[in-house]
Design a protein around this motif. Sequence first.
Motif, PDB file in Angstrom:
ATOM      1  N   TYR A  32       1.209   3.161   6.655  1.00 39.10           N
ATOM      2  CA  TYR A  32       0.972   2.034   5.746  1.00 39.10           C
ATOM      3  C   TYR A  32       1.455   2.364   4.332  1.00 39.10           C
ATOM      4  CZ  TYR A  32      -1.499  -1.323   2.825  1.00 39.10           C
ATOM      5  OH  TYR A  32      -1.793  -2.282   1.892  1.00 39.10           O
ATOM      6  N   GLN A  33       1.098   3.546   3.843  1.00 41.74           N
ATOM      7  CA  GLN A  33       1.509   3.928   2.483  1.00 41.74           C
ATOM      8  C   GLN A  33       3.022   4.025   2.374  1.00 41.74           C
ATOM      9  OE1 GLN A  33      -0.353   3.985  -0.125  1.00 41.74           O
ATOM     10  NE2 GLN A  33      -2.268   3.651   0.981  1.00 41.74           N
ATOM     11  N   ALA A  34       3.672   4.580   3.393  1.00 41.16           N
ATOM     12  CA  ALA A  34       5.131   4.713   3.366  1.00 41.16           C
ATOM     13  C   ALA A  34       5.803   3.347   3.388  1.00 41.16           C
ATOM     14  CB  ALA A  34       5.590   5.553   4.560  1.00 41.16           C
ATOM     15  N   VAL A  35       5.277   2.437   4.208  1.00 38.91           N
ATOM     16  CA  VAL A  35       5.870   1.102   4.308  1.00 38.91           C
ATOM     17  C   VAL A  35       5.672   0.334   3.011  1.00 38.91           C
ATOM     18  CG1 VAL A  35       5.679  -1.137   5.461  1.00 38.91           C
ATOM     19  CG2 VAL A  35       5.702   0.967   6.815  1.00 38.91           C
ATOM     20  N   LYS A  36       4.496   0.429   2.432  1.00 34.95           N
ATOM     21  CA  LYS A  36       4.239  -0.291   1.187  1.00 34.95           C
ATOM     22  C   LYS A  36       5.100   0.225   0.035  1.00 34.95           C
ATOM     23  CE  LYS A  36       2.064  -3.308   2.827  1.00 34.95           C
ATOM     24  NZ  LYS A  36       2.619  -4.665   2.772  1.00 34.95           N
TER      25      LYS A  36
END
Length: 317
Positions: free
Chosen positions: A136-140
């Motif tokens: 999630y953090q990488a995608v955001k």
Amino acid sequence: MDNNNLPEKRLSDPGSDAKPQIFRTLRNIDLNLLTIFEAVYVHKGIVNAAKILNLTPSAISQSIQKLRTIFPDPLFIRKGQGVTPTAYATHLHEYISQGLESILGALDLTGSYDKQRIITIGTTPAIGALVMPLIYQAVKTHAPQLMLRNISVNDPEAQLSQFQTDLIVDSNTLNARALSRHVLFADKLLLICRKGHPALQEEVTVENLQRYEQTLLLMEGQNLNGLRQRVQDIFPERMVNFSSYNIFTIAALVGSSDLLGIIPERLFNMVRHCWPVEQIPFAPLNAESVEISLYYNKLSMRDPVLENLINVIRQAF
């Protein structure tokens, strides 16, 4: 009673006839006309819309005339060198523009459109809890326009082959030719017990450990047979008193009983904050590991958005 003279239902009315009525209405409308309507509305003129759409002004005028036969309104009134929309046209624009934006977002193949696209990632509950925060953090950070949806894994090869999910993260090895695999990380196995367990005060030997009953994590997948056999070789006479498909259930039970459990290290670092469990250092078991891998359909690489997302996830790990 004769119902033949009853008025027809409106499109917004609930009921089984609503959707068929919508389809019948849409069938009578050339959706290209809505694109022309938007071009004339946004660019405030037939000539300007013709240039944008690479059509002749005559073709634009004919399309607007067709729209006037569908809607009970002239839609555009001539004003100077251009046209001005009627109140009804402004009303239509609010809905048509939203609809076209949604369609553009759904058809976006480059990832450049700023509207949300839903990416579906399949995991088990335990692996999802382990990997989804980092994903999630990488995608955001790299693709904030994407929205993630996490679903359960039941038949991973079928789910990917039939495009029921975009990606799967799993500990099993999927062998279908249509799928690609990238190992995200390998996790060593730990032997765990509750805090204050008698085994923590004893010499750590196979004989001493086999005196205590153990839990068994039920995992599907032929590739895990080798690992199961090696664990069985380490504890040839181990007594399994409880089995579960859910690693969190096992952690909760180990934390409240004298049962021993086997769990990957990263999951142990997660569950030890929830339940009073400790590691029993045991080198033969710690030498074993499980691989957590990212899977996707090879055809997905034709989609630039998914190709970029796969690279982002791999780099994150």
